[in-house]
Structures are given as C-alpha cells and as structure tokens.
Write a protein that holds these residues in place. Structure first.
Motif, PDB file in Angstrom:
ATOM      1  N   ARG A  67       0.824  -1.209   0.000  1.00  0.00           N
ATOM      2  CA  ARG A  67       0.000   0.000   0.000  1.00  0.00           C
ATOM      3  C   ARG A  67       0.856   1.257   0.000  1.00  0.00           C
ATOM      4  O   ARG A  67       2.024   1.252   0.375  1.00  0.00           O
ATOM      5  CB  ARG A  67      -0.918  -0.006   1.216  1.00  0.00           C
ATOM      6  N   CYS A  68       0.225   2.325  -0.403  1.00  0.00           N
ATOM      7  CA  CYS A  68       0.828   3.649  -0.413  1.00  0.00           C
ATOM      8  C   CYS A  68       1.395   3.951   0.968  1.00  0.00           C
ATOM      9  O   CYS A  68       0.733   3.639   1.961  1.00  0.00           O
ATOM     10  CB  CYS A  68      -0.254   4.655  -0.777  1.00  0.00           C
ATOM     11  N   PRO A  69       2.576   4.466   1.041  1.00  0.00           N
ATOM     12  CA  PRO A  69       3.442   5.002   0.000  1.00  0.00           C
ATOM     13  C   PRO A  69       4.585   4.064  -0.400  1.00  0.00           C
ATOM     14  O   PRO A  69       5.543   4.497  -1.016  1.00  0.00           O
ATOM     15  CB  PRO A  69       4.007   6.261   0.665  1.00  0.00           C
TER      16      PRO A  69
ATOM     17  N   ASP B 103      -1.986  -1.122  -5.772  1.00  0.00           N
ATOM     18  CA  ASP B 103      -2.640  -0.136  -4.917  1.00  0.00           C
ATOM     19  C   ASP B 103      -3.215   0.952  -5.831  1.00  0.00           C
ATOM     20  O   ASP B 103      -2.483   1.520  -6.642  1.00  0.00           O
ATOM     21  CB  ASP B 103      -1.629   0.475  -3.951  1.00  0.00           C
ATOM     22  N   PRO B 104      -4.512   1.241  -5.742  1.00  0.00           N
ATOM     23  CA  PRO B 104      -5.101   2.254  -6.624  1.00  0.00           C
ATOM     24  C   PRO B 104      -4.399   3.611  -6.552  1.00  0.00           C
ATOM     25  O   PRO B 104      -4.372   4.350  -7.536  1.00  0.00           O
ATOM     26  CB  PRO B 104      -6.547   2.371  -6.135  1.00  0.00           C
ATOM     27  N   ALA B 105      -3.804   3.954  -5.424  1.00  0.00           N
ATOM     28  CA  ALA B 105      -3.121   5.241  -5.283  1.00  0.00           C
ATOM     29  C   ALA B 105      -1.895   5.335  -6.180  1.00  0.00           C
ATOM     30  O   ALA B 105      -1.463   6.438  -6.526  1.00  0.00           O
ATOM     31  CB  ALA B 105      -2.730   5.470  -3.832  1.00  0.00           C
ATOM     32  N   ALA B 106      -1.320   4.215  -6.576  1.00  0.00           N
ATOM     33  CA  ALA B 106      -0.109   4.227  -7.402  1.00  0.00           C
ATOM     34  C   ALA B 106      -0.338   4.937  -8.734  1.00  0.00           C
ATOM     35  O   ALA B 106       0.574   5.570  -9.264  1.00  0.00           O
ATOM     36  CB  ALA B 106       0.377   2.799  -7.653  1.00  0.00           C
TER      37      ALA B 106
ATOM     38  N   ASN C  36      -1.828   7.606  -9.319  1.00  0.00           N
ATOM     39  CA  ASN C  36      -1.600   9.037  -9.124  1.00  0.00           C
ATOM     40  C   ASN C  36      -0.229   9.321  -8.530  1.00  0.00           C
ATOM     41  O   ASN C  36       0.441  10.282  -8.909  1.00  0.00           O
ATOM     42  CB  ASN C  36      -2.674   9.634  -8.203  1.00  0.00           C
ATOM     43  N   ASP C  37       0.176   8.474  -7.579  1.00  0.00           N
ATOM     44  CA  ASP C  37       1.412   8.729  -6.833  1.00  0.00           C
ATOM     45  C   ASP C  37       2.667   8.620  -7.687  1.00  0.00           C
ATOM     46  O   ASP C  37       3.577   9.440  -7.554  1.00  0.00           O
ATOM     47  CB  ASP C  37       1.536   7.757  -5.658  1.00  0.00           C
TER      48      ASP C  37
ATOM     49  N   TRP D  48       5.239  11.632  -8.367  1.00  0.00           N
ATOM     50  CA  TRP D  48       6.628  11.527  -7.927  1.00  0.00           C
ATOM     51  C   TRP D  48       7.573  11.876  -9.082  1.00  0.00           C
ATOM     52  O   TRP D  48       8.550  12.598  -8.890  1.00  0.00           O
ATOM     53  CB  TRP D  48       6.912  10.114  -7.395  1.00  0.00           C
TER      54      TRP D  48
ATOM     55  N   HIS E 214      -1.421  -2.809 -13.963  1.00  0.00           N
ATOM     56  CA  HIS E 214      -0.695  -2.611 -12.703  1.00  0.00           C
ATOM     57  C   HIS E 214       0.794  -2.373 -12.924  1.00  0.00           C
ATOM     58  O   HIS E 214       1.584  -2.480 -11.991  1.00  0.00           O
ATOM     59  CB  HIS E 214      -0.888  -3.817 -11.780  1.00  0.00           C
TER      60      HIS E 214
END
Length: 69
Positions: free
Chosen positions: A10-12, A37-40, A42-43, A47, A61
């Motif tokens: 999971r994030c981060p 992880d769905p946040a990836a 955007n993250d 970054w 993925h």
C-alpha cells in the motif's frame, strides 16, 4: 529494464521503493513498478513530476519510469 514488484503493498511503499531504486539505475534506463494499490496511478506520475523523472506509461498494474537525471 528493472522491475520492482510492489504488488500487495500500500501507499506510500511503491513510491518509496522506486525512489530507493533510482540511484542504482542508469540514466535512460526504465524502471517498471508493479503495483496494485489504486493510489499508485496518481502517486507514481506525481513523484516523477516532483523528481524530474519521465513517466513513460501505465498498463494495468505496471508503471514505467525512465531515469532522466
């Protein structure tokens, strides 16, 4: 191409692993981050913008980042 398997993390953590891997990556080389992880989604591009790296592509993925500096 270097592949970082961050599936199930999971994030981060995927972004942290990407950041830690970059010093060992040659300029112009691509790092593929596998992250579910769905946040990836955007993250990882965020970054890249913050660190001056190139976000190349996302496919499911898999997120490809080219080292620029």
């Amino acid at each position: 191409m270097i592949t970082l398997d961050c599936l199930g993390l999971r994030c981060p953590i995927p972004v942290i692993r990407l950041a830690r891997a970059m010093p060992g990556v040659a300029v112009g080389e691509i790092v593929r981050v596998l992250a579910d992880d769905p946040a990836a989604a955007n993250d990882i591009p965020a970054w890249c913008r913050m660190k001056g790296q190139e976000f190349v592509a996302a496919d499911g993925h898999a997120f490809d980042v080219r080292r620029v500096t």
